[in-house]
Design a protein around this motif. Structure first.
Motif, PDB file in Angstrom:
ATOM      1  N   GLU A 308     -13.665   0.270   1.912  1.00  0.00           N
ATOM      2  CA  GLU A 308     -14.565   0.737   0.851  1.00  0.00           C
ATOM      3  C   GLU A 308     -14.053   2.012   0.201  1.00  0.00           C
ATOM      4  OE1 GLU A 308     -19.210   2.269   0.335  1.00  0.00           O
ATOM      5  OE2 GLU A 308     -18.492   1.498   2.266  1.00  0.00           O
ATOM      6  N   ASN A 309     -13.666   2.980   1.001  1.00  0.00           N
ATOM      7  CA  ASN A 309     -13.257   4.278   0.460  1.00  0.00           C
ATOM      8  C   ASN A 309     -11.974   4.198  -0.359  1.00  0.00           C
ATOM      9  OD1 ASN A 309     -15.476   5.368   1.723  1.00  0.00           O
ATOM     10  ND2 ASN A 309     -14.327   6.399   3.348  1.00  0.00           N
ATOM     11  N   ASN A 310     -11.118   3.245  -0.021  1.00  0.00           N
ATOM     12  CA  ASN A 310      -9.835   3.122  -0.713  1.00  0.00           C
ATOM     13  C   ASN A 310      -9.828   2.019  -1.760  1.00  0.00           C
ATOM     14  OD1 ASN A 310      -7.759   5.028   0.754  1.00  0.00           O
ATOM     15  ND2 ASN A 310      -8.999   4.101   2.386  1.00  0.00           N
ATOM     16  N   ASP A 311     -11.024   1.432  -2.012  1.00  0.00           N
ATOM     17  CA  ASP A 311     -11.172   0.416  -3.061  1.00  0.00           C
ATOM     18  C   ASP A 311     -10.177  -0.720  -2.871  1.00  0.00           C
ATOM     19  OD1 ASP A 311     -12.362  -0.696  -5.295  1.00  0.00           O
ATOM     20  OD2 ASP A 311     -11.010   0.299  -6.702  1.00  0.00           O
ATOM     21  N   LEU A 312     -10.122  -1.257  -1.645  1.00  0.00           N
ATOM     22  CA  LEU A 312      -9.169  -2.308  -1.313  1.00  0.00           C
ATOM     23  C   LEU A 312      -9.829  -3.687  -1.391  1.00  0.00           C
ATOM     24  CD1 LEU A 312      -7.457  -0.743   1.835  1.00  0.00           C
ATOM     25  CD2 LEU A 312      -6.778  -0.542  -0.566  1.00  0.00           C
ATOM     26  N   PRO A 313      -9.044  -4.731  -1.630  1.00  0.00           N
ATOM     27  CA  PRO A 313      -9.600  -6.086  -1.526  1.00  0.00           C
ATOM     28  C   PRO A 313     -10.094  -6.349  -0.109  1.00  0.00           C
ATOM     29  CG  PRO A 313      -7.421  -6.110  -2.564  1.00  0.00           C
ATOM     30  CD  PRO A 313      -7.618  -4.738  -2.015  1.00  0.00           C
ATOM     31  N   GLN A 314     -11.067  -7.232   0.002  1.00  0.00           N
ATOM     32  CA  GLN A 314     -11.637  -7.543   1.304  1.00  0.00           C
ATOM     33  C   GLN A 314     -10.689  -8.435   2.096  1.00  0.00           C
ATOM     34  OE1 GLN A 314     -15.057  -6.409   1.836  1.00  0.00           O
ATOM     35  NE2 GLN A 314     -14.475  -6.677   3.973  1.00  0.00           N
ATOM     36  N   GLY A 315     -10.377  -8.049   3.327  1.00  0.00           N
ATOM     37  CA  GLY A 315      -9.552  -8.866   4.193  1.00  0.00           C
ATOM     38  C   GLY A 315     -10.392  -9.810   5.023  1.00  0.00           C
ATOM     39  N   PRO A 316      -9.766 -10.647   5.855  1.00  0.00           N
ATOM     40  CA  PRO A 316     -10.516 -11.583   6.689  1.00  0.00           C
ATOM     41  C   PRO A 316     -11.272 -10.868   7.798  1.00  0.00           C
ATOM     42  CG  PRO A 316      -8.183 -11.662   7.245  1.00  0.00           C
ATOM     43  CD  PRO A 316      -8.309 -10.788   6.028  1.00  0.00           C
ATOM     44  N   ASP A 317     -12.384 -11.452   8.196  1.00  0.00           N
ATOM     45  CA  ASP A 317     -13.200 -10.904   9.279  1.00  0.00           C
ATOM     46  C   ASP A 317     -12.840 -11.640  10.567  1.00  0.00           C
ATOM     47  OD1 ASP A 317     -15.058  -9.876  10.980  1.00  0.00           O
ATOM     48  OD2 ASP A 317     -16.814 -10.394   9.762  1.00  0.00           O
ATOM     49  N   PHE A 318     -11.725 -11.250  11.169  1.00  0.00           N
ATOM     50  CA  PHE A 318     -11.302 -11.881  12.419  1.00  0.00           C
ATOM     51  C   PHE A 318     -12.324 -11.645  13.534  1.00  0.00           C
ATOM     52  CE2 PHE A 318      -6.537 -11.520  11.199  1.00  0.00           C
ATOM     53  CZ  PHE A 318      -6.610 -12.735  10.534  1.00  0.00           C
ATOM     54  N   TYR A 319     -12.992 -10.502  13.490  1.00  0.00           N
ATOM     55  CA  TYR A 319     -13.931 -10.190  14.560  1.00  0.00           C
ATOM     56  C   TYR A 319     -15.061 -11.220  14.610  1.00  0.00           C
ATOM     57  CZ  TYR A 319     -17.194  -7.857  17.615  1.00  0.00           C
ATOM     58  OH  TYR A 319     -18.057  -7.592  18.656  1.00  0.00           O
ATOM     59  N   SER A 320     -15.752 -11.398  13.503  1.00  0.00           N
ATOM     60  CA  SER A 320     -16.913 -12.282  13.498  1.00  0.00           C
ATOM     61  C   SER A 320     -16.525 -13.719  13.817  1.00  0.00           C
ATOM     62  CB  SER A 320     -17.620 -12.219  12.142  1.00  0.00           C
ATOM     63  OG  SER A 320     -18.152 -10.933  11.910  1.00  0.00           O
ATOM     64  N   TYR A 321     -15.407 -14.154  13.250  1.00  0.00           N
ATOM     65  CA  TYR A 321     -15.025 -15.552  13.432  1.00  0.00           C
ATOM     66  C   TYR A 321     -14.653 -15.847  14.885  1.00  0.00           C
ATOM     67  CZ  TYR A 321     -13.086 -20.142  12.516  1.00  0.00           C
ATOM     68  OH  TYR A 321     -12.852 -21.499  12.535  1.00  0.00           O
ATOM     69  N   PHE A 322     -13.800 -15.007  15.472  1.00  0.00           N
ATOM     70  CA  PHE A 322     -13.371 -15.278  16.835  1.00  0.00           C
ATOM     71  C   PHE A 322     -14.463 -14.937  17.853  1.00  0.00           C
ATOM     72  CE2 PHE A 322      -9.338 -15.565  14.703  1.00  0.00           C
ATOM     73  CZ  PHE A 322      -8.644 -16.508  15.447  1.00  0.00           C
ATOM     74  N   LYS A 323     -15.409 -14.079  17.478  1.00  0.00           N
ATOM     75  CA  LYS A 323     -16.575 -13.840  18.335  1.00  0.00           C
ATOM     76  C   LYS A 323     -17.410 -15.117  18.431  1.00  0.00           C
ATOM     77  CE  LYS A 323     -19.231 -10.593  20.407  1.00  0.00           C
ATOM     78  NZ  LYS A 323     -20.390 -11.382  20.842  1.00  0.00           N
ATOM     79  N   GLU A 324     -17.505 -15.850  17.311  1.00  0.00           N
ATOM     80  CA  GLU A 324     -18.248 -17.101  17.288  1.00  0.00           C
ATOM     81  C   GLU A 324     -17.451 -18.257  17.893  1.00  0.00           C
ATOM     82  OE1 GLU A 324     -19.395 -17.883  13.296  1.00  0.00           O
ATOM     83  OE2 GLU A 324     -20.635 -16.072  13.114  1.00  0.00           O
ATOM     84  N   HIS A 325     -16.120 -18.100  17.950  1.00  0.00           N
ATOM     85  CA  HIS A 325     -15.254 -19.187  18.432  1.00  0.00           C
ATOM     86  C   HIS A 325     -14.319 -18.676  19.522  1.00  0.00           C
ATOM     87  CE1 HIS A 325     -16.562 -21.912  15.230  1.00  0.00           C
ATOM     88  NE2 HIS A 325     -16.491 -20.875  14.419  1.00  0.00           N
ATOM     89  N   PRO A 326     -14.853 -18.283  20.675  1.00  0.00           N
ATOM     90  CA  PRO A 326     -13.997 -17.768  21.751  1.00  0.00           C
ATOM     91  C   PRO A 326     -13.044 -18.820  22.303  1.00  0.00           C
ATOM     92  CG  PRO A 326     -16.239 -18.112  22.547  1.00  0.00           C
ATOM     93  CD  PRO A 326     -16.279 -18.275  21.052  1.00  0.00           C
ATOM     94  N   GLU A 327     -13.325 -20.100  22.039  1.00  0.00           N
ATOM     95  CA  GLU A 327     -12.424 -21.153  22.513  1.00  0.00           C
ATOM     96  C   GLU A 327     -11.064 -21.100  21.820  1.00  0.00           C
ATOM     97  OE1 GLU A 327     -14.472 -22.860  18.899  1.00  0.00           O
ATOM     98  OE2 GLU A 327     -15.049 -21.604  20.605  1.00  0.00           O
ATOM     99  N   LEU A 328     -10.994 -20.360  20.731  1.00  0.00           N
ATOM    100  CA  LEU A 328      -9.725 -20.219  20.014  1.00  0.00           C
ATOM    101  C   LEU A 328      -8.864 -19.089  20.575  1.00  0.00           C
ATOM    102  CD1 LEU A 328     -10.912 -20.714  16.321  1.00  0.00           C
ATOM    103  CD2 LEU A 328     -10.026 -22.415  17.924  1.00  0.00           C
ATOM    104  N   LEU A 329      -9.356 -18.415  21.615  1.00  0.00           N
ATOM    105  CA  LEU A 329      -8.604 -17.344  22.257  1.00  0.00           C
ATOM    106  C   LEU A 329      -7.987 -17.836  23.562  1.00  0.00           C
ATOM    107  CD1 LEU A 329     -11.110 -14.425  21.641  1.00  0.00           C
ATOM    108  CD2 LEU A 329      -8.913 -14.774  20.488  1.00  0.00           C
ATOM    109  N   ALA A 330      -6.862 -17.233  23.920  1.00  0.00           N
ATOM    110  CA  ALA A 330      -6.113 -17.655  25.097  1.00  0.00           C
ATOM    111  C   ALA A 330      -6.814 -17.223  26.382  1.00  0.00           C
ATOM    112  CB  ALA A 330      -4.699 -17.089  25.039  1.00  0.00           C
ATOM    113  N   SER A 331      -6.203 -17.533  27.516  1.00  0.00           N
ATOM    114  CA  SER A 331      -6.812 -17.244  28.812  1.00  0.00           C
ATOM    115  C   SER A 331      -6.981 -15.759  29.067  1.00  0.00           C
ATOM    116  CB  SER A 331      -5.974 -17.863  29.932  1.00  0.00           C
ATOM    117  OG  SER A 331      -4.644 -17.361  29.902  1.00  0.00           O
ATOM    118  N   ASP A 332      -6.221 -14.908  28.345  1.00  0.00           N
ATOM    119  CA  ASP A 332      -6.398 -13.460  28.510  1.00  0.00           C
ATOM    120  C   ASP A 332      -7.579 -12.936  27.709  1.00  0.00           C
ATOM    121  OD1 ASP A 332      -5.468 -13.514  25.898  1.00  0.00           O
ATOM    122  OD2 ASP A 332      -3.702 -12.283  26.270  1.00  0.00           O
ATOM    123  N   GLY A 333      -8.166 -13.799  26.862  1.00  0.00           N
ATOM    124  CA  GLY A 333      -9.330 -13.401  26.082  1.00  0.00           C
ATOM    125  C   GLY A 333      -9.024 -12.510  24.908  1.00  0.00           C
ATOM    126  N   VAL A 334      -7.735 -12.311  24.584  1.00  0.00           N
ATOM    127  CA  VAL A 334      -7.347 -11.386  23.524  1.00  0.00           C
ATOM    128  C   VAL A 334      -6.555 -12.073  22.418  1.00  0.00           C
ATOM    129  CG1 VAL A 334      -6.032  -9.282  22.991  1.00  0.00           C
ATOM    130  CG2 VAL A 334      -7.337  -9.441  25.127  1.00  0.00           C
TER     131      VAL A 334
END
Length: 454
Positions: A308-334
């Motif tokens: 917001e402060n740097n007037d940048l284009p919006q990037g992807p929200d990896f947090y929300s998506y992978f929080k909803e889809h933990p099956e897409l994360l490896a056995s280390d959870g990261v």
């Protein structure tokens, strides 16, 4: 993904909401090498120009030549090498990386070769001591039809070579800076389509030049320490797509937050000073049941504030998506899971996030009278766009709007409504759950917005 809804706005706010889209209008640079045979002496290959990194077919030939034909006045030559898929081997002390980069070589051009070896050749560029696994070089190509990479030493394993027509001053060039999340998800793991291919499928005029720059274990402090090298080897692209923060936020605390924010601001300022627009992803969520920790919310708020402060284009929200889809994360959870297509999801999320920049079109090719900047006037105020259940609504003064189009995040046309009068509301009903792009076109304006139907 988050739901990005435009609110009713006054004149100043309305201009900011869509003016940013126009200011980042992208000029296409056509891919001219896709699918062409690559000549490596007496043999030819097709896997060096097929657009895929994960077939793991590579070439160690000291000379590789392509005939892209006459026409382009300038070419951008991109290449990708293998190694362990890290962009650089010595930028971080946390992980040991290996691989031989395409280091010392010349790019030559010819107008009369017939097989990549005969004919007359001129040196268009000389590269010495290159340490990175993916890079692009622009060369003069007027009157030529062939280019050739001729190496002086060990070339390592070359996975891909691309050539783009830069005659019109193309700006569709991207460097994906990141951690092991990007090293694995963007380069190392299989995907149905890369971000560049997804953009091309959605907007056929565009063929993004895409360099993968993930490095396992790197954090924002180490990026800043090597910022001069990033700028030297990836400073000639127009956009940096940045995934950064997992290693800064490791363990779930916020003790490193101020350092992270300072480092990211340094990266943003340095990129902008070199004519580069950063696009920053929200830090990927962990599967806390497996990892034992989750990204501290303060880091997510920091990313949002930096954007917001740097007037940048919006990037992807990896947090929300992978929080909803933990099956897409490896056995280390990261890290993204290759078997469940975690990396594939990252490519699609980047493409969804970047789509509004392409929906605006090539502002450089338009006259002032056809500017795509949405001007907030009494006849074309910013409408309100929102989802309610399985319907998407567009409300407001649409007097000068000519059409409202709904497309899916993967580029499929869902519906288009032509407007001939002042509609107070346009409604798209029975929309499946997912993320969509609403495009409102007027006589002298375009507005795009991302919205999610639940």
């Amino acid at each position: 993904m988050g739901c990005f809804t435009l609110k009713k706005a006054n004149t100043t706010a309305a201009f900011l909401l869509c003016g940013m889209c126009a200011s980042y209008g992208i000029t296409p640079n056509k891919l001219v090498s896709g699918g062409l045979p690559a000549h490596t002496g007496a043999t030819t290959t097709d896997y060096l120009t097929d657009g895929y990194l994960t077939n793991w077919k590579s070439s160690s030939a000291k000379e590789i030549a392509l005939n892209v034909g006459e026409g382009p006045q300038k070419l951008l030559i991109n290449w990708e090498s293998f190694g362990d898929c890290a962009w650089a081997t010595d930028f971080t002390s946390g992980c040991g990386h290996s691989g031989v980069a395409l280091s010392n070589f010349k790019i030559l051009t010819s107008a009369n070769s017939t097989d990549g070896t005969d004919g007359d050749w001129e040196v268009a560029a000389t590269i010495q001591n290159n340490p990175v696994m993916a890079r692009g070089v622009t060369i003069d190509f007027a009157g030529k039809s062939w280019f050739k990479i001729a190496s002086e030493g060990d070339v390592g394993k070359i996975l891909e070579i691309e050539a783009f027509d830069m005659s019109a001053g193309g700006t569709d060039t991207w460097f994906f800076m990141g951690t092991s999340i990007s090293q694995m998800g963007i380069k190392q793991q299989d995907t149905d389509s890369t971000t560049a291919q997804l953009i091309h499928a959605k907007f056929p005029e565009y063929t993004p030049a895409m360099l993968r720059g993930g490095i396992g274990c790197i954090n924002s402090t180490e990026v800043v320490e090597h910022l001069n090298e990033y700028l030297e080897y990836a400073g000639n692209v127009k956009f940096w797509a940045i995934e950064m923060g997992t290693n800064d936020a490791w363990g779930g605390g916020d003790w490193n937050l101020n350092t992270y924010v300072s480092n990211m601001q340094t990266i943003i300022d340095s990129a902008k000073a070199h004519g580069i627009t950063p696009v920053i992803a929200r830090i990927i969520a962990t599967d806390s049941a497996k990892a034992g920790w989750q990204i501290n919310p303060a880091f997510l708020k920091a990313v949002d504030k930096l954007v917001e402060n740097n007037d940048l284009p919006q990037g992807p929200d990896f947090y929300s998506y992978f929080k909803e889809h933990p099956e897409l994360l490896a056995s280390d959870g990261v890290h993204p899971n290759a078997e469940t297509k975690g990396g594939q999801a990252m490519h699609h999320l980047w493409a969804e996030a970047l789509a509004p920049l392409y929906a605006v079109g090539d502002t450089a090719a338009k006259t002032p009278d056809s500017s795509t900047t949405l001007k907030a006037t009494s006849t074309f105020m910013v409408p309100r766009i929102y989802a309610q259940g399985k319907s998407i609504f567009v409300e407001g003064n649409l007097l000068n709007a000519t059409s409202v189009t709904l497309v899916s995040a993967t580029g499929q046309l869902i519906s288009q409504k032509a407007l001939s009068k002042n509609y107070g509301q346009v409604q798209f009903e029975n929309i499946p759950t997912g993320q969509y792009i609403v495009i409102i076109r007027g006589k002298n304006a375009v507005q795009t917005s991302i919205v999610r139907a639940k």
